[in-house]
Enzyme design. Structure first.
Site, mmCIF file in Angstrom:
data_model
loop_
_atom_site.group_PDB
_atom_site.id
_atom_site.type_symbol
_atom_site.label_atom_id
_atom_site.label_comp_id
_atom_site.label_asym_id
_atom_site.label_seq_id
_atom_site.Cartn_x
_atom_site.Cartn_y
_atom_site.Cartn_z
ATOM 1 N N ILE A 140 0.790 -1.249 -0.077
ATOM 2 C CA ILE A 140 0.112 -0.032 -0.132
ATOM 3 C C ILE A 140 0.682 1.087 -0.021
ATOM 4 C CG2 ILE A 140 -1.846 -1.294 1.084
ATOM 5 C CD1 ILE A 140 -1.196 0.388 3.821
ATOM 6 N N ASP A 141 2.154 1.170 0.493
ATOM 7 C CA ASP A 141 3.036 2.199 0.503
ATOM 8 C C ASP A 141 3.334 2.803 -0.860
ATOM 9 O OD1 ASP A 141 2.803 1.443 3.065
ATOM 10 O OD2 ASP A 141 4.847 0.600 3.225
HETATM 11 O O1 F6P Z 1 4.259 -1.472 4.679
HETATM 12 C C1 F6P Z 1 2.628 -1.655 4.723
HETATM 13 C C2 F6P Z 1 2.238 -1.230 6.186
HETATM 14 O O2 F6P Z 1 1.137 -1.196 6.228
HETATM 15 C C3 F6P Z 1 2.837 0.201 6.436
HETATM 16 O O3 F6P Z 1 2.078 1.252 5.847
HETATM 17 C C4 F6P Z 1 2.597 0.229 7.955
HETATM 18 O O4 F6P Z 1 3.329 1.292 8.620
HETATM 19 C C5 F6P Z 1 2.885 -1.146 8.325
HETATM 20 O O5 F6P Z 1 2.844 -2.044 7.354
HETATM 21 C C6 F6P Z 1 2.185 -1.750 9.701
HETATM 22 O O6 F6P Z 1 2.658 -2.927 9.892
HETATM 23 P P1 F6P Z 1 2.040 -3.875 10.901
HETATM 24 O O7 F6P Z 1 1.009 -4.702 10.136
HETATM 25 O O8 F6P Z 1 2.985 -4.929 11.384
HETATM 26 O O9 F6P Z 1 1.193 -3.233 12.073
#
Ligand code: F6P
Length: 359
Positions: A140-141
């Site tokens: 998504i980033d």
């Molecule tokens: O890299 C995708 C992402 O959704 C980022 O935007 C976010 O900072 C991170 O993963 C969140 O990670 P987790 O699923 O470990 O909470």
């Protein structure tokens, strides 16, 4: 020649992963008559003994999976096989076990669907273990280089835009400043595009340092212009009051970004006297039905990845460039991180609309 290929999803999930899996299975079986093994939980499935996988055949894909969020194979963003945290607290290199599992499963090639971190690990494994790897970008980033978009990004932008659409009427009813915190890790793509699409007055992204004076000035100006509400969208990795990014720790030791929206809300209230409310969108951006655009990317990427294997062209990543699917060297894509271009079209559009970017 008939082949047996593996496919895995790795790193954080996003909408569109199942559409990629479906496309790979359709192309591999319908196009070439190959066998497709779906590996469970990313590289964790290859570390398990026996390896955890299922054979994917067309009967699985009767219509619903294309539309489903998440990943039917499961995924993980923990447990780097090169530095694997062991139960006794030590760190071990378990990478040879992955090579061993790929041999045991008699894989002619592996398709890895991942973000930059996962693709880096998978490539290292492939180089070390002689695995024929093709990468598919998802996150998504939208921060993977050499591709204009990654699977999952468009859906996340749509979710964030819809959140602004829903915040606007309640902001107007209560004369409030609404702050929406969105994900994106170190890249501000989601905040920037959703902010433009959702009519934000202020967009804060990690690529552009902001000052509270500039943000407060914009809120005051909106009020002076006769509007009783304002919308602010902030990317999670924007720096907080202390000048550092705001993170939260989870039970088990993992730390993620999150919380800057609340700091910002308090500071805006203090600086302007406005009543503020904060929404942290979080994982809503990753779940749910993929957008049409994400399904198109997923389908194009899945088909092209299988075609690359048929042509025996490995160590490549499929990518979207100038309205079409192409492939690029995996190493180059991993090395080319894609932050927001601060002189690019989206930033210029935001500035042209009078949106405050905090500088
Ligand atoms: O890299 C995708 C992402 O959704 C980022 O935007 C976010 O900072 C991170 O993963 C969140 O990670 P987790 O699923 O470990 O909470």
């Amino acid at each position: 020649m008939s082949k047996r290929i593996g496919i895995l999803t790795s790193g954080g999930d996003c909408a569109g992963l199942n559409a990629v899996i479906r496309a790979v299975v359709h192309r591999a079986i319908r196009g070439f008559g190959w066998q497709v093994l779906g590996i469970h939980q990313g590289t964790m499935g290859l570390l398990a003994r026996p390896p955890k996988f299922e054979e994917l055949d067309l009967r699985l894909f009767t219509g619903n999976i294309l539309r489903m969020g998440g990943t039917i194979l499961g995924t993980t963003n923990r447990g780097d096989p090169f530095a694997f945290p062991m139960p006794d607290g030590s760190i071990a290199d378990r990478s040879p076990e992955i090579t061993e599992a790929c041999r045991e499963l008699e894989l002619d090639a592996l398709i890895g669907i991942g973000g930059d971190g996962s693709l880096r690990i998978l490539r290292q494994l492939a180089q070390q273990g002689g695995i024929n790897l093709v990468g598919i970008p998802k996150t998504i980033d939208n921060d993977i280089g050499l591709t204009e978009v990654s699977v999952g990004y468009d859906t996340a932008v749509n979710v964030a835009t819809e959140a602004l659409d829903r915040l606007q009427p309640t902001a107007a009813s209560h004369s409030r400043v609404m702050i929406l915190e969105v994900m994106g890790r170190d890249a501000g793509h989601i905040a920037l595009v959703a902010g433009i699409a959702g009519g934000a007055d202020v967009i804060l992204i990690p690529e552009i340092p902001y000052s509270m004076g500039s943000v407060a000035g914009k809120i005051e100006q909106v009020k002076a212009d006769g509007r009783n509400f304002a919308l602010v969208i902030v990317a999670e990795a924007v720096k907080g009051t202390e000048g550092a990014v705001v993170t939260k720790s989870h039970v088990g030791g993992a730390a993620t970004y999150g919380g800057v929206g609340h700091e910002l809300g308090a500071r805006i209230a203090e600086a302007t006297g406005a009543e503020t409310r904060v929404t942290v969108l979080g994982h809503l951006q990753r779940g749910g039905t993929p957008s049409a655009r994400d399904r198109l990317m997923a389908s194009a990427f899945g088909v092209h990845a299988v075609n690359l294997i048929a042509e025996e062209r490995f160590d490549r990543m499929v990518a979207w460039q100038q309205r079409g699917v192409v492939d690029v060297p995996l190493a180059e894509a991993i090395a080319a991180y894609q932050a927001v271009d601060v002189d690019g079209a989206a930033v210029r559009t935001a500035r042209g609309l009078g949106i405050c970017l905090g500088d």
